[in-house]
Design a protein around this motif. Structure first.
Motif, mmCIF file in Angstrom:
data_model
loop_
_atom_site.group_PDB
_atom_site.id
_atom_site.type_symbol
_atom_site.label_atom_id
_atom_site.label_comp_id
_atom_site.label_asym_id
_atom_site.label_seq_id
_atom_site.Cartn_x
_atom_site.Cartn_y
_atom_site.Cartn_z
ATOM 1 N N GLU A 28 9.066 6.343 1.692
ATOM 2 C CA GLU A 28 10.417 6.848 1.486
ATOM 3 C C GLU A 28 10.509 7.612 0.158
ATOM 4 N N LEU A 29 9.883 7.082 -0.883
ATOM 5 C CA LEU A 29 9.876 7.787 -2.170
ATOM 6 C C LEU A 29 9.269 9.175 -2.016
ATOM 7 N N ALA A 30 8.150 9.248 -1.298
ATOM 8 C CA ALA A 30 7.470 10.531 -1.123
ATOM 9 C C ALA A 30 8.306 11.499 -0.294
ATOM 10 N N GLU A 31 9.059 10.980 0.679
ATOM 11 C CA GLU A 31 9.787 11.856 1.591
ATOM 12 C C GLU A 31 11.162 12.249 1.069
ATOM 13 N N VAL A 32 11.906 11.297 0.527
ATOM 14 C CA VAL A 32 13.295 11.597 0.144
ATOM 15 C C VAL A 32 13.550 11.488 -1.354
ATOM 16 N N GLY A 33 12.595 10.901 -2.111
ATOM 17 C CA GLY A 33 12.795 10.753 -3.547
ATOM 18 C C GLY A 33 13.632 9.529 -3.879
ATOM 19 N N TYR A 34 13.591 9.146 -5.152
ATOM 20 C CA TYR A 34 14.299 7.936 -5.570
ATOM 21 C C TYR A 34 15.814 8.087 -5.424
ATOM 22 N N GLY A 35 16.320 9.262 -5.677
ATOM 23 C CA GLY A 35 17.760 9.467 -5.636
ATOM 24 C C GLY A 35 18.365 9.208 -4.276
ATOM 25 N N PRO A 109 4.937 14.329 -8.989
ATOM 26 C CA PRO A 109 6.228 14.841 -8.486
ATOM 27 C C PRO A 109 7.188 13.731 -8.091
ATOM 28 N N VAL A 110 6.660 12.647 -7.498
ATOM 29 C CA VAL A 110 7.515 11.514 -7.136
ATOM 30 C C VAL A 110 7.932 10.746 -8.388
ATOM 31 N N ILE A 111 6.963 10.523 -9.284
ATOM 32 C CA ILE A 111 7.249 9.786 -10.512
ATOM 33 C C ILE A 111 8.324 10.491 -11.329
ATOM 34 N N ALA A 112 8.295 11.826 -11.338
ATOM 35 C CA ALA A 112 9.290 12.573 -12.111
ATOM 36 C C ALA A 112 10.704 12.219 -11.679
ATOM 37 N N GLY A 113 10.879 11.905 -10.396
ATOM 38 C CA GLY A 113 12.190 11.534 -9.903
ATOM 39 C C GLY A 113 12.628 10.148 -10.322
#
Length: 201
Positions: A28-35, A109-113
């Motif tokens: 889910e993090l990879a697909e939609v991001g933390y937000g 890129p995921v961590i940045a979110g």
């Protein structure tokens, strides 16, 4: 919902279900991001009920923290029998793979979110950045003790330079440094003219 899906849900318990939830969280993090990540979305991806998620984690922050810990790759060490330059290259190469998303841990890129959340940012620093800085510090410290590099090479700036340049390259180009780039980064930590003072003695 079919009875087959219900049976699949009911049979997974304990560590098996937690593993599925961790994998679903990372996906889910990879697909939609933390937000945009939700507990319901994680439950749906893991093919379980949201109650199974809320029983274990009261917030998505706690869920993501545990998922990140679950995905942590092994910390690279260093071999005191090989030159500091080779040890640094090995550590930097593994860090490149990690930040590029080539391991189960989310890429940069995921961590940045996640970095906008102070708790998650601190977790990233403590789990990924600080342990690798300590390995680099150990490499340089051992090399100074054995006379492989000049006294004074081990400084806070020298320890931080390699990871900082790797993260900068990933952020600015979207790609991890190449092997040739890694060699140049190692040169910035151990300048070529100083890298093997034993040969001049």
């Amino acid at each position: 919902m079919s009875s087959t899906a219900d049976t699949t849900r009911s049979r997974r318990r304990g560590a098996e279900l937690e593993h599925a939830l961790y994998e679903a969280t990372l996906d889910e993090l990879a697909e939609v991001g933390y937000g945009r990540l939700t507990m319901e979305g994680v439950a749906a991806r893991a093919r379980t009920g949201k109650a199974a998620v809320y029983r274990r984690w009261s917030t998505r922050q706690a869920l993501v923290l545990d998922a990140l810990r679950h995905a942590l790759p092994a910390l690279p060490g260093f071999d005191p029998q090989i030159p500091a330059r080779e040890n640094l290259r090995a550590v930097f190469t593994v860090l490149c793979q990690l930040l590029a998303g080539e391991t189960s841990f989310p890429g940069l890129p995921v961590i940045a979110g996640l970095l906008g959340d102070p708790v998650l940012r601190q977790a990233f620093v403590e789990a990924i950045v600080r342990p690798r800085l300590l390995v680099i510090e150990s490499i340089l410290g051992h090399a100074e003790e054995t006379g492989e590099i000049e006294p004074g090479t081990l400084t806070p700036m020298a320890v931080q330079t390699g990871p900082a340049l790797i993260m900068q390259a990933c952020l600015l180009t979207g790609n991890p440094p190449t092997p040739q780039d890694i060699d140049r980064i190692v040169d910035s930590v151990l300048p070529v003219g100083r890298r093997d003072p034993l040969r001049t003695r």
